[in-house]
Design an enzyme around this catalytic site. Structure first.
Site, PDB file in Angstrom:
ATOM      1  N   GLU A  81     107.906  80.667  73.130  1.00  0.00           N
ATOM      2  CA  GLU A  81     108.000  78.979  73.221  1.00  0.00           C
ATOM      3  C   GLU A  81     106.783  78.088  73.220  1.00  0.00           C
ATOM      4  OE1 GLU A  81     109.797  79.913  77.201  1.00  0.00           O
ATOM      5  OE2 GLU A  81     111.678  78.696  76.524  1.00  0.00           O
ATOM      6  N   ALA A 100     106.003  83.522  80.954  1.00  0.00           N
ATOM      7  CA  ALA A 100     105.855  82.735  82.111  1.00  0.00           C
ATOM      8  C   ALA A 100     105.480  84.204  83.113  1.00  0.00           C
ATOM      9  CB  ALA A 100     106.698  82.261  82.495  1.00  0.00           C
ATOM     10  N   GLU A 134     114.786  86.014  78.535  1.00  0.00           N
ATOM     11  CA  GLU A 134     114.815  85.606  79.776  1.00  0.00           C
ATOM     12  C   GLU A 134     116.358  86.075  80.342  1.00  0.00           C
ATOM     13  OE1 GLU A 134     113.360  83.968  77.435  1.00  0.00           O
ATOM     14  OE2 GLU A 134     111.864  82.716  78.140  1.00  0.00           O
ATOM     15  N   GLY A 183     107.963  82.600  77.495  1.00  0.00           N
ATOM     16  CA  GLY A 183     107.123  81.299  77.602  1.00  0.00           C
ATOM     17  C   GLY A 183     105.981  81.500  76.302  1.00  0.00           C
TER      18      GLY A 183
END
Ligand code: DAK
Length: 263
Positions: free
Chosen positions: A111, A63, A131, A108
Site C-alpha cells: 500500500e 503494518a 490482510e 501496508g
C-alpha cells in the site's frame, strides 16, 4: 530518528525505512517518523524523492502485526488514521516519489508503494495484500489504489485470495514500471530521479497535481484542472528559461537545469 534515514544526493532525497529486524514493518513510531521526515524535506532544494527499505530482503513487510494484535477498535481506528494520513501525504506530496521496492512489499508495504508516483523493484520483490488471511481488510488504501492501478478484476483476485505475486507478475500487471537486479535497483531509481530533477520543477509538480486530481473527476472537470495548472506555469522562471533555452538553440543551455522559483 530511530527508524527513518534521510539522505540528500543533489536534488534527490532518499528516505529509507530502517527497521530491518522486523523487515521494515510499519509500527506507530515508523509512521510518525516518516511523517516528520516528509515535513522536513526542503522543497527549494529537492526535486524528487526515493522511498526504499533497509537491507536486501524487504521493502516493507506490512503494518506491524505485533502492535496491531492487541488494538481495541478505537486504537485500530487511530492507527489506521495515522497510516492513512502519512500515505496520503506521500501521495499528494508536491514532489514526485519513486518507490524502490527492494524485497517484500506486503499489506501496508504494498500500500505504501502504491501511494508513491512510480514503482520499480528488484527481482526478489514480492507484492501482496495478505490482510483477509489476518481477518482484516487492506486498511491503508489497498482496496482503492490497487484497483485503480491494475484494474478491479486483478485487484479483487489478489485481495480476495491473499496471494502474493513476484516481481515478474507485478511487472506484467502494471503494478511496477520496471524490474532490476538487486544491485541495479538503487542506481536505476537515482537515475530516474535525476532525470525528473533535470526538468522544470514547477512544471513537474503541476503535472503530478494534474494527473492525481484529474483522475478523481470526470473528463470535463479534469480538463479544467489541467488548463489551470498549464496556465499556472506561465510567467515562471521555469517556463521562461525552458522555452528560452529551446529558442536560443543552445544545446548546452538546453541541458541546464531550470532554477526553481518559489511560488
Ligand atoms: N509485523 C511485525 N513483524 C514482522 C512483520 C510484520 N508485518 N513481518 C515480519 N516481521 C518480523 C518477524 O516477526 C520476524 O521477527 P523475529 O521473529 O525475528 O523477532 C522478522 O520480521 C523476520 O521475519 P520472518 O522470520 O517471518 O522472515 P521470513 O523470511 O521467514 O518471512 C515474510 C518473511 C515477509 C514472508 C513473513 O515475515 C511474513 O509473512 N510477514 C508478515 C507479512 C504480512 O502479513 N504483512 C501484512 C501485515 S497486515 C489498518 C490499516 C492498515 C493495515 C491494518 C489496519 N487500519 C485502517 C486499521 C495493514 C495491515 C497489514 O499490513
Amino acid at each position: 530518528m530511530e527508524f527513518i534515514t534521510y539522505e540528500q544526493d543533489g536534488f534527490v532525497g532518499v528516505i529509507t525505512i530502517n527497521r530491518p529486524k522486523a523487515l521494515n514493518a510499519l509500527n506507530s513510531q515508523v509512521l510518525e517518523e516518516l511523517d516528520a521526515a516528509l515535513d522536513a524535506v526542503d522543497l527549494n532544494t529537492t526535486r524528487a524523492l526515493i522511498l526504499t527499505g533497509a537491507g536486501d530482503k524487504s521493502f516493507v513487510a506490512g503494518a506491524d502485526i505485533g502492535e496491531m494484535s492487541t488494538l481495541t477498535k478505537a486504537e485500530g481506528e487511530a492507527f489506521g488514521k495515522k497510516g492513512n494520513d502519512v500515505f496520503r501525504k506521500l501521495e499528494t506530496f508536491p514532489l514526485p516519489v519513486i518507490a524502490a521496492v527492494n524485497g517484500f512489499a506486503l499489506g501496508g508495504g504494498c500500500e505504501i508503494s502504491m501511494s508513491c508516483d512510480i514503482r520499480i523493484c528488484s527481482d526478489n520483490a514480492v507484492f501482496g495484500q495478505p490482510e483477509v488471511g489476518l481477518g482484516i481488510t487492506p486498511g491503508f488504501g489497498g482496496t482503492q489504489r490497487l484497483a485503480r492501478l491494475v484494474g478491479a478484476g486483478m485487484a479483487k483476485q489478489m485481495i480476495y485470495t491473499a496471494r502474493n505475486i513476484k516481481a515478474d507478475e507485478a511487472y506484467r500487471i502494471g503494478l511496477v514500471n520496471a524490474v532490476y537486479s538487486q544491485e541495479e535497483l538503487m542506481p536505476a531509481a537515482k537515475k530516474m530521479a535525476a532525470g525528473i530533477a533535470a526538468q522544470a520543477p514547477i512544471a513537474v509538480r503541476n503535472c503530478k497535481k494534474a494527473i492525481n486530481e484529474g483522475l478523481q473527476v470526470d473528463m470535463d472537470k479534469a480538463i479544467v484542472i489541467e488548463e489551470k495548472l498549464f496556465g499556472d506555469c506561465f510567467e515562471t522562471e521555469d517556463q521562461k528559461a525552458g522555452m528560452g533555452n529551446f529558442l536560443e538553440k543552445d544545446k548546452e543551455k538546453k541541458l541546464k537545469v531550470v532554477p526553481f522559483q518559489n511560488k
